[in-house]
Design an enzyme around this catalytic site. Structure first.
Site, PDB file in Angstrom:
ATOM      1  N   SER A 657      34.758  45.259  36.601  1.00  0.00           N
ATOM      2  CA  SER A 657      35.467  44.190  35.887  1.00  0.00           C
ATOM      3  C   SER A 657      36.180  43.222  36.826  1.00  0.00           C
ATOM      4  CB  SER A 657      36.476  44.794  34.906  1.00  0.00           C
ATOM      5  OG  SER A 657      37.469  45.513  35.600  1.00  0.00           O
ATOM      6  N   LYS A 700      45.098  44.062  29.671  1.00  0.00           N
ATOM      7  CA  LYS A 700      45.113  43.301  30.922  1.00  0.00           C
ATOM      8  C   LYS A 700      45.907  42.007  30.770  1.00  0.00           C
ATOM      9  CE  LYS A 700      40.728  45.104  32.687  1.00  0.00           C
ATOM     10  NZ  LYS A 700      39.315  44.805  33.010  1.00  0.00           N
TER      11      LYS A 700
END
Length: 811
Positions: A657, A700
């Site tokens: 990611s 996040k």
């Protein structure tokens, strides 16, 4: 690749609201209870199919995440199906009188096992009274005395004949302490040894000859005595059996009449009658004629009458429908049964009465449900379960016996025929591992009920969720929820699976949330649970678990861990990761840096070099290397050396990611353009520069937002996410509000060019037909830097050529 301008997402796209006004009820009090599952149609069809399929091997494995209602749903449908099925037969163990260590199983109609046990106990009680009475009767005594008198008369007659013949020869037959003896006689008097010596030799020889002949006849008569006694005992036994049979015949006939329809029971009763007649002394105690004998060793010091008992293994007399058994501790003995022992005189003794049933015995004719992981963790349980399902018979055997480790004689009960449907419940990974590594697994568990962890956020499923909550509140006497609380539950169910168009099927966590909201509503004295109480429960649960998150944020705020949220830096960017602690996850910002220099075309992943980077992380770095080579290496080799690292990272790095983030840092270092430190990035990249979706997008974003908010929002801060992750956004209310006020922003990125343009404030640039990028663009600066590295490589190569040779020119 064409670039386009990226604008921040509208606040409405950051959180998909469930409008309470769209719900057609005021509170859950208006909804009916339901036991229908929601969002598990595939699993329900599999369960129904497995229940209806009677052929061998169609057992069921229910796979899915914990908390999706696997067990409750399986039990619900099994109980419904079992209610319409007949109760299975009883099973009992009885003694095998010819082979005591191999007891026999008997199958009886439901409820008749305890009846047989009771009838046998009563029969033994009656025999304990009838047999002594029969043997104490005058008729028996007279007949026995007649037999014994006949023996005495026969013996006396034979000895009298010998005595009469001896008297004719002047020889006396006398009894001595050691038995019968012959002695010479004259004038009716037995001669003493001295008197015998005074006889003439002729008379002595005459007496000796006659006495020898008579002695032979006497010895022959004495040898016949044991034969006569044996014949007499045989007659007495015949008399005893006759009396026994007469005494028990009417009692046995009464029992046999009850079980005339069961041939196996009749055969057993015949064996009982034969054994009672053979061992009648066990019922007579210390009687006459030496009939009593010591009791055989038996558990708890009981008499040998114990061998006529009936051990009821399974009784379905009170069972309605087929049994549904859930075995929570599936050890091998709990599954297949066991043989218990008792200590007596320093030894362990057992018999068929100490055979205890297992879960397979209890579920025979019905359904057995177990946790697959627990079965596999218990030694021998899995292999013995498979053996029972394959052979369709249950053979009770201890682990020591099956491994051949026991040399002592133990019970070997006869096998019991089984017809049981086994349901295992476990994680998907366990199901696929068994399918791959155990060839017998797919033969025995041919049906998989695959429980989904999410469902569509449709009006029908929302109503189904509300009805399930209503059922829970009534079942557990909780407060009812108003429509705002249900709407908040729906939103939380979407956030849990990170998809605004889906709902979580993890009913266990939603049920816990309702219980916690009920607690806070009770603290506030409210009559109904509202959205505020649900939110309070969510916040309280987060607070209980976010100690580590607070410490991480505090270290960043204090500067111990360096993460910038303002300014511009070349080759430095803010990456976002997710830390998972149990069921609690939070975002952690981290600083990623890149340095470039002249080299051999290597992109060094420092995390991988020191074995802190996992294979997926390594894959991401190799993909971004391939992207660079394909875009900027068409005219020649890449002559750079680059290094990438997660600064102040002291644990393992896994996942791809951050691959787009690392690529941005690398492009910044090559173009020598600074990146806005008020922006953070997440997303993976493919070889064509497309930004791909990642997990944990909400956590996040919130992790970086919390850091920026703690330092003060400037209005220039935000997060770049893959455009394909927009559908997954269910952000906290404070993040959405900050975006609405323009103090924070979320940018959907489709390509690397879009992202680098936003991060640097410079256009990425699109290559023309000749492969050249517009002057001043990011890609043009990267291209120019790489060409400079290439020229340096060529100059270095030229200086290293031998004298007299010119370097070859590149077309």
């Amino acid at each position: 690749m064409a670039e386009s301008t990226v604008t921040a997402l509208e606040p409405e796209r950051l959180y998909t609201v469930c409008d309470p006004d769209q719900l057609n009820f005021a509170s859950t009090a208006d909804l009916e209870d339901t036991d229908e599952p929601i969002g598990q149609d595939r699993a329900v069809q599999s369960i129904r199919f497995a229940i209806g399929m009677a052929h061998r091997g169609f057992n069921l494995f229910a796979l899915g995440p914990e908390g999706t209602g696997r067990r409750s749903l399986v039990m619900q449908y099994l109980l419904q199906a079992a209610a319409d099925q007949p109760a299975p037969d009883d099973w009992v163990y009885v003694n095998d009188f010819q082979n005591a260590h191999r007891p026999n199983p008997l199958r009886l109609p439901p409820g008749r096992g305890p009846g047989l046990k009771k009838d046998m106990a009563e029969l033994m009680t009656e025999l304990g009274q009838a047999l002594p009475a029969a043997f104490e009767a005058e008729e028996y005594r007279a007949r026995r005395q007649a037999i014994e008198a006949s023996l005495k008369e026969h013996q006396d007659e034979n000895f009298q004949n010998v005595g009469a013949e001896a008297a004719e020869k002047s020889v006396a037959l006398i009894r001595t302490p050691v038995g019968l003896a012959l002695a010479p006689m004259r004038d009716g008097e037995v001669l003493s040894p001295d008197e015998f010596q005074k006889l003439s030799e002729e008379d002595q020889e005459h007496f000796k000859a006659e006495m020898e002949r008579l002695q032979e006849k006497l010895e022959a008569t004495i040898k016949k005595v044991p034969v006569w006694e044996r014949e007499t005992r045989a007659k007495i036994r015949e008399l005893d059996q006759e009396v026994t049979n007469f005494a028990i015949s009417h009692l046995m006939d009464e029992v046999k009449e009850k079980y005339a329809d069961l041939s196996e029971v009749l055969a057993y009763l015949d064996a009982v009658a034969a054994d009672v007649a053979e061992n009648v002394a066990d019922f007579l105690g210390d009687g006459e004629g030496g009939r009593s004998k010591p009791a055989k060793p038996s558990p708890a010091g009981e008499s040998s009458i114990r061998r006529y008992r009936v051990n009821v293994l399974v009784d379905h007399g009170a069972t309605i429908g087929a049994p549904v058994v859930f075995e929570d501790h599936p050890t091998q003995p709990n599954l297949l049964g066991r043989v218990e022992h008792v200590a007596q005189y320093g030894a362990l003794i057992t018999d068929f009465n100490l055979i205890k049933p297992g879960a397979l015995h209890k579920a025979n004719g019905g359904y057995l449900v177990m946790d697959a992981r627990k079965v596999l963790l218990n030694p021998f349980a899995w292999e013995d379960l498979k053996r029972a399902l394959k052979t369709r018979e249950l053979r009770l055997e201890s682990p020591g016996q099956s491994l051949g480790l026991l040399s002592t004689v133990s019970l070997e009960p006869g096998p019991i025929a089984i017809d049981v449907k086994v349901v295992l419940i476990g994680d998907p990974s366990l199901y696929y591992l068994l399918s791959h590594y155990d060839p017998e697994f797919t033969e025995l568990f041919k049906v998989a009920a695959d429980f989904d962890w999410r469902m569509d956020r449709s009006p029908a499923n929302i109503v189904g969720l509300a009805r399930s909550v209503a059922t829970l509140t009534r079942k557990e006497n909780l407060k009812q929820l108003d429509r705002t609380a249900i709407a908040r539950l729906v939103e939380q169910a979407s956030r849990e699976i990170e998809d605004s168009a889906k709902l979580s099927t993890h009913m266990a966590s939603l049920a816990d949330l309702v219980r916690e909201a009920d607690h806070w509503a009770g603290q506030a004295g409210a009559e109904l649970i509202t959205a505020a109480h649900v939110q309070q429960a969510i916040d309280a649960a987060t607070y209980r678990q976010d100690r580590v998150r607070e410490h991480v944020q505090d270290e960043i705020r204090r500067g111990t861990v360096h993460v910038a949220t303002e300014g511009f830096e070349i080759g430095q960017i803010n990456g976002l990761a997710v830390l998972q602690l149990g069921r609690f996850a939070f975002g952690r910002p981290s600083r990623i840096t890149a340095r470039v220099r002249f080299g051999k075309g290597e992109v060094i992943d420092i995390e991988r070099e020191v074995d802190l980077g996992g294979p997926l992380h390594g894959k991401g770095v190799m993909i971004l290397s391939s992207f660079l080579a394909s875009r900027f290496g068409a005219d020649g080799p890449l002559t750079l050396a680059a290094s990438l690292v997660f600064e102040q990272s002291y644990g393992g790095i896994e996942g791809d990611s951050a691959s787009s983030t690392e690529l941005y840092a690398l492009l910044s270092a090559l173009a020598e353009l600074p990146i806005d430190q008020g922006l953070a990035v997440t997303g993976s990249v493919d070889q064509f520069g497309r930004v791909q979706a990642i997990g944990g997008v909400n956590e996040k974003i919130e992790g970086f937002f919390d850091l920026c908010a703690a330092r003060g929002l400037t209005g220039r801060q935000g997060v770049l996410i893959p455009a394909t992750n927009v559908a997954h956004l269910m952000l906290r209310a404070d993040v959405v509000e900050a975006c609405r006020q323009g103090r924070f922003a979320i940018y959907p990125i489709e390509t690397i060019d879009q992202g680098i343009a936003l991060l640097t404030g410079k256009p990425a640039g699109t290559a023309n037909a000749a492969g050249r990028y517009p002057p001043g663009s990011v890609n043009a600066r990267v291209q120019a830097r790489l060409k400079a590295f290439l020229r340096a490589a060529e100059r270095l190569q030229g200086r290293s050529e031998p004298s007299g040779q010119k370097p070859k020119s590149r077309p």
